[in-house]
Design an enzyme around this catalytic site. Structure first.
Site, PDB file in Angstrom:
ATOM      1  NE  ARG B 312      -1.601   1.801   3.606  1.00  0.00           N
ATOM      2  CZ  ARG B 312      -1.609   1.723   4.937  1.00  0.00           C
ATOM      3  NH1 ARG B 312      -2.488   0.959   5.554  1.00  0.00           N
ATOM      4  NH2 ARG B 312      -0.738   2.395   5.664  1.00  0.00           N
ATOM      5  CG  HIS B 316      -6.503   3.279   6.991  1.00  0.00           C
ATOM      6  ND1 HIS B 316      -6.866   2.048   6.485  1.00  0.00           N
ATOM      7  CD2 HIS B 316      -7.637   3.802   7.544  1.00  0.00           C
ATOM      8  CE1 HIS B 316      -8.155   1.837   6.729  1.00  0.00           C
ATOM      9  NE2 HIS B 316      -8.642   2.881   7.357  1.00  0.00           N
ATOM     10  CE1 TYR B 324       1.719   2.906   8.603  1.00  0.00           C
ATOM     11  CE2 TYR B 324       0.905   4.886   9.702  1.00  0.00           C
ATOM     12  CZ  TYR B 324       0.738   3.878   8.754  1.00  0.00           C
ATOM     13  OH  TYR B 324      -0.390   3.864   7.969  1.00  0.00           O
TER      14      TYR B 324
END
Lengths: 324, 427
Positions: B312, B316, B324
Site C-alpha cells: 500500500r 490508510h 510509520y
C-alpha cells in the site's frame, strides 16, 4: 380442521412455502437428516433434497451472510438458528450487512432468520434468552414473535413472502404446549398487525409470545373478581402496531405492558412512550411494566421462576391498577 | 437426487487426491502452493526500540532489480491494453479525488489503492458480466471495471444526490444488484466472504455455476468471519475467488504482526482449497490466476485463494501520512509500480503501444476524468428530507425474482413433513 401444535404449525407453514415457491430454501445447523434440534424441519430433506435443505458448518455469520448473498439473486432463504441465543455470533452480518442494505444501496433482502427463544424450560443463560429487542433497535429488520399455532403458521408464511429481512422468534415453551385448530389450506397473518387475544373493558395488557398465555391465565382469575382484562397480542415487534396500542388504551384507559425480556431498555419503555405521544389524554392510571429482572436468565428452576414474570405478578399489578 | 451423495463423495476424493501427495515411505503429506512471482523478496518488518523510541525497522535485501512482467498465458494484446487503461483510470481518478479533497469538496476521507491497481483491475477483468464482485475500500478500480464510472465514485465521496447510494453512504460503499452485480461492502472486514459465497449458492440453485470475487487484506483476514465465509464456500464447493491482498500494512500494523504463516496463501491448505501466490504489481500474473480460479468456479470445483503481494503506497486514508512505514520500503516498492511496469511491458517489451498511442490513451483518460469531475462537482447535494424512507422494501419498490432461472425443484415422494418428538432436554 386439524389440531396442530405451535411447532407443527411452523413446520407446515415452511413446508407449504417450499412447495409453492422454488426460490424458498432452508439452511442451518443439523436441519437436514436430523431435522433440526427441535425437529421443525423433520422430513424436509427427503422431500426437497439436500440442495434446498442445507446442513451448514457451525458458523452463524457465514449462514446469515450466505443467506443474504442468495437473496441478492432473488432467492428466499429461511435460516434456522439452533437457539436464538446464538444470534449474537451473527450480529454484525444482521445489523450492519443485512438490515442496512435496502436503505444504503437499494438491495432488498427477502430472508427469514428463525429459531427458538424464550425461557421457562430451564435452559440457563444461553438457551433461554429473548434477544428480540437487539433487533427492534436496528432499523431495516422486521421482528416477529407469535403466541399461537394459528398465528405461527400464518406469520411464518408472511415472513417468507416479505421482501425484507425478518427475524422470527419461536417461543420454545410454546412449541409443544400450545395446540389449536389450524387450517390445512393456505393463509397468511400480516406482519405488523396486533390482535386482540381477549376482549375486555377494564384494563389492557399489551404483551406477546408466551406471556400472552400468562396474561390469559390471569384474566380467568380476575374475571371472577369482576375485573375484565383486554389482552393485546402484538405478534410483530417491528414494525410495531401503534394503532392497536392506542385503540386498546382508548377503550380501557389503563395499561400493563408485560414482557419476558429484561426491564431496562425493554419494549415496555417504548410502548409507554408511544402512549405518552399518542394517547396521553386517555390515561386513567400509571403505565405499569411487568418484565424480567435485569439479569441473565438463571438456570435453577426456583431462580428462573423468580426471574420470569408470573401469573401472580399480573394479578397483583392488575388489582393495584384497577384501584385507580 | 438419489445420486447426489455418492457424487459429492467422489468429488471430494478427487480433490483430496489432487492436493495432497504422500511422500513415499513416510506419513508426511505434502502440499503445493504455486508461486508465480519472478522474484521472492525476503523482507521483514519488526518493532525496535532505539533511543527510547519504538519504530518499525525493515530488514532484508532491498536492492534487488525489478523483475520483468510475466507474460500472460491468456491475455491478448487488446485485453492487455484495456486492463492498462483501467489501471490508469483507477490511479488518475484517485489523484482527482485527492485534489477534490484538498479543495474541500469531499465529505469525509479519501481511500487509495495506489500500488494496487493491477490487483484490482486485472482481477475484476477476469469476471464475466453476469458474475459478481464485492470490493473493499482499495478496490475502486474493480468497481470501474464492473461498470461504475469515475463520476459515480466522485459523487459518492462528495455525498451528492446523484451518487449510487443517493448520498446515503460513502467511498466504495455502493453496489448494484440489477446490472453490474456488485455487492456493496460494509466497513467491517471479512463480511463480504459469506455474502459472495451465498450469491454463488443462489446462482447454483438456479442452475448456474458462477464465479464470484471478493477481496480481503493481510489485516482483514484475521477476522473470524473470513474463516467462516471461506470455509462455507469450501464445504459447499461454491465458486468464490478470494484475493488476499497482502499489502503489508493494516492501517499502521505490519503484516508480520497479523499472522505467523510465511505466506497467506498457505491458509488455503487448511480450507482444503487451492492457494496461489502472485506478484500483485504484475497485471498479467494477477489476471492469469484470477482467470484460472474463475474457470474452476464455473466448472463447479469451488473456491480459490489467491494471495497477491504488493505494498500500500499511501496511508490508510488521506489523513494518514504513513510516517510509520520505513522509507526504504517505499523506495523498494516504488520501483515496482504496477502501472510503470505494465506500461514498459506494453511499450518496450511487447511493442503493443507506440509512444503516440500511449499519449493518446492517457489523454483520453484525462479527458474522461475532467468531464466526470466537472459533472460530479456541479451536481447537487441531496435534499435533507431524502434521508427519510427506504428503510424497508415496500410498496412494490423491488420485484424479487430469480436472477438466472426459476430453480428446478426436485421433490421426493414423501408427501408431508415428519413429526418426530424432539430429542432435546428442553421441553
Amino acid at each position: 380442521m386439524p389440531q396442530l401444535t405451535y411447532l407443527e404449525a411452523i413446520r407446515q407453514g415452511i413446508w407449504e412455502e417450499m412447495e409453492r415457491d422454488p426460490t424458498v430454501f432452508c439452511l442451518g445447523e443439523d436441519i437436514g437428516i436430523y431435522g433440526g434440534a427441535f425437529k421443525v424441519t423433520d422430513g424436509f430433506i427427503d422431500r426437497f433434497g439436500p440442495e434446498r435443505v442445507i446442513d451448514t458448518p457451525i458458523a452463524e455469520s457465514a449462514i446469515v451472510g450466505a443467506a443474504f448473498g442468495a437473496s441478492l439473486t432473488g432467492m428466499r432463504p429461511v435460516v434456522e438458528f439452533q437457539f436464538m441465543d446464538f444470534i449474537g455470533c451473527a450480529f454484525n452480518q444482521i445489523v450492519n450487512m443485512v438490515a442496512k442494505a435496502h436503505y444504503r444501496w437499494g438491495a432488498p433482502a427477502p430472508l427469514v432468520i428463525r429459531g427458538p427463544s424464550g425461557g421457562n424450560v430451564h435452559g440457563g443463560p444461553f438457551h433461554s434468552q429473548n434477544p428480540e429487542m437487539w433487533f427492534v433497535h436496528a432499523p431495516g429488520l422486521k421482528v416477529v414473535c407469535p403466541a399461537s399455532a394459528y398465528d405461527a403458521k400464518g406469520l411464518i408464511k408472511a415472513a417468507i413472502r416479505d421482501n425484507n429481512p425478518v427475524i422470527f422468534f419461536e417461543h420454545k415453551y410454546l412449541y409443544r404446549r400450545t395446540k389449536e385448530e389450524v387450517p390445512a389450506e393456505d393463509y397468511i397473518v400480516p406482519l405488523g398487525k396486533a390482535r386482540i387475544a381477549r376482549e375486555g373493558r377494564d384494563l389492557s395488557i399489551i404483551t406477546y409470545a408466551a406471556m400472552v398465555h400468562t396474561a390469559l391465565e390471569a384474566a380467568e382469575t380476575l374475571s371472577r373478581e369482576g375485573i375484565d382484562l383486554e389482552i393485546v397480542d402484538l405478534r410483530t415487534l417491528a414494525p410495531l402496531d401503534r394503532e392497536a396500542i392506542v385503540a386498546t388504551l382508548r377503550k380501557t384507559g389503563k395499561v400493563i405492558i408485560l414482557h419476558e425480556h429484561a426491564r431496562t431498555g425493554g419494549l415496555a419503555g417504548e410502548i409507554a412512550a408511544i402512549i405518552n405521544e399518542d394517547a396521553f389524554n386517555h390515561l386513567d392510571g400509571p403505565i405499569v411494566r411487568i418484565a424480567a429482572q435485569d439479569s441473565p436468565v438463571p438456570f435453577s428452576p426456583p431462580q428462573e421462576e423468580y426471574f420470569l414474570p408470573q401469573v401472580s405478578d399480573v394479578l397483583r399489578e392488575a388489582r393495584r391498577l384497577r384501584a385507580y | 437426487m438419489d445420486d447426489a451423495e455418492p457424487q459429492m463423495a467422489k468429488k471430494q476424493k478427487e480433490r483430496l487426491a489432487a492436493k495432497s501427495a504422500q511422500a513415499p515411505g513416510t506419513n508426511q503429506r505434502t502440499y503445493t502452493i504455486p508461486d508465480h512471482r519472478l522474484e521472492k523478496p525476503s523482507i521483514t518488518i519488526r518493532q525496535v526500540r532505539k533511543a527510547g523510541k519504538v519504530s518499525y525497522e525493515v530488514t532484508g535485501d532491498l536492492s534487488a532489480t525489478v523483475p520483468p512482467i510475466r507474460e500472460s498465458r491468456y491475455l491478448s494484446k487488446k485485453q492487455c491494453i484495456e486492463i492498462y487503461r483501467w489501471m490508469l483510470l483507477n490511479r488518475k481518478m484517485e489523484t482527482a479525488l485527492e485534489n477534490l479533497y484538498k479543495q474541500g469538496k469531499v465529505v469525509g476521507g479519501v481511500y487509495f489503492g495506489l500500488g494496487q491497481e493491477a490487483c484490482s483491475c486485472a482481477s475484476a477483468y477476469a469476471l464475466h458480466k453476469d458474475e459478481w464482485m464485492g470490493p473493499l475500500i482499495r478496490n475502486q478500480g474493480s468497481t470501474l471495471v464492473r461498470g461504475f464510472s469515475p463520476r459515480d465514485i466522485m459523487m459518492q465521496y462528495m455525498a451528492k444526490a446523484g451518487s449510487p447510494t443517493r448520498g446515503r453512504d460513502a467511498s466504495s460503499h455502493f453496489g448494484d444488484i440489477k446490472d453490474r452485480n456488485v455487492v456493496a461492502p460494509i466497513s467491517t472486514l471479512g463480511d463480504l466472504l459469506p455474502v459472495l459465497a451465498g450469491v454463488a449458492l443462489g446462482a447454483r440453485l438456479q442452475g448456474r455455476n458462477i464465479a464470484v470475487m471478493t477481496y480481503i487484506g493481510d489485516g482483514g483476514q484475521s477476522t473470524g468471519v473470513t474463516y467462516e465465509g471461506l470455509n462455507f464456500a469450501a464445504v459447499q464447493d461454491l465458486g468464490l475467488v478470494l484475493f488476499v491482498e497482502n499489502n503489508l500494512w493494516a492501517y499502521s500494523t505490519p503484516a508480520d504482526m497479523q499472522f505467523r504463516v510465511k505466506d497467506l496463501a498457505e491458509r488455503a491448505i487448511s480450507y482444503g482449497i487451492p492457494g496461489v501466490i502472485v506478484d500483485g504489481t504484475d497485471a498479467c500474473q494477477v489476471y492469469d490466476a484470477a482467470h484460472e480460479a474463475c474457470e474452476r468456479a464455473r466448472r463447479g470445483q469451488g473456491p480459490t485463494l489467491i494471495e497477491a503481494k504488493m505494498m500500500r503506497m499511501k496511508g490508510h486514508a488521506i489523513h494518514d501520512a504513513a510516517d510509520y512505514v520505513p522509507k526504504p520500503l517505499f523506495e523498494y516498492w516504488r520501483k515496482r509500480d504496477p502501472i510503470a511496469r505494465f506500461e514498459n511491458f506494453l511499450l518496450n517489451v511487447k511493442k503493443w503501444l507506440t509512444p503516440t498511442e500511449n499519449r493518446e490513451l492517457i489523454a483520453g483518460v484525462d479527458q474522461q476524468l475532467e468531464a466526470d469531475r466537472d459533472f460530479a462537482v456541479a451536481s447537487p447535494m441531496p435534499e435533507p428530507e431524502s434521508a427519510a424512507g427506504g428503510v424497508y422494501c415496500e410498496h412494490g419498490c423491488h420485484e424479487i425474482k430469480p436472477k438466472y432461472a426459476i430453480p428446478k425443484a426436485r421433490k421426493g415422494s414423501v408427501a408431508s413433513p415428519g413429526g418426530t418428538e424432539a430429542a432435546v432436554h428442553l421441553k
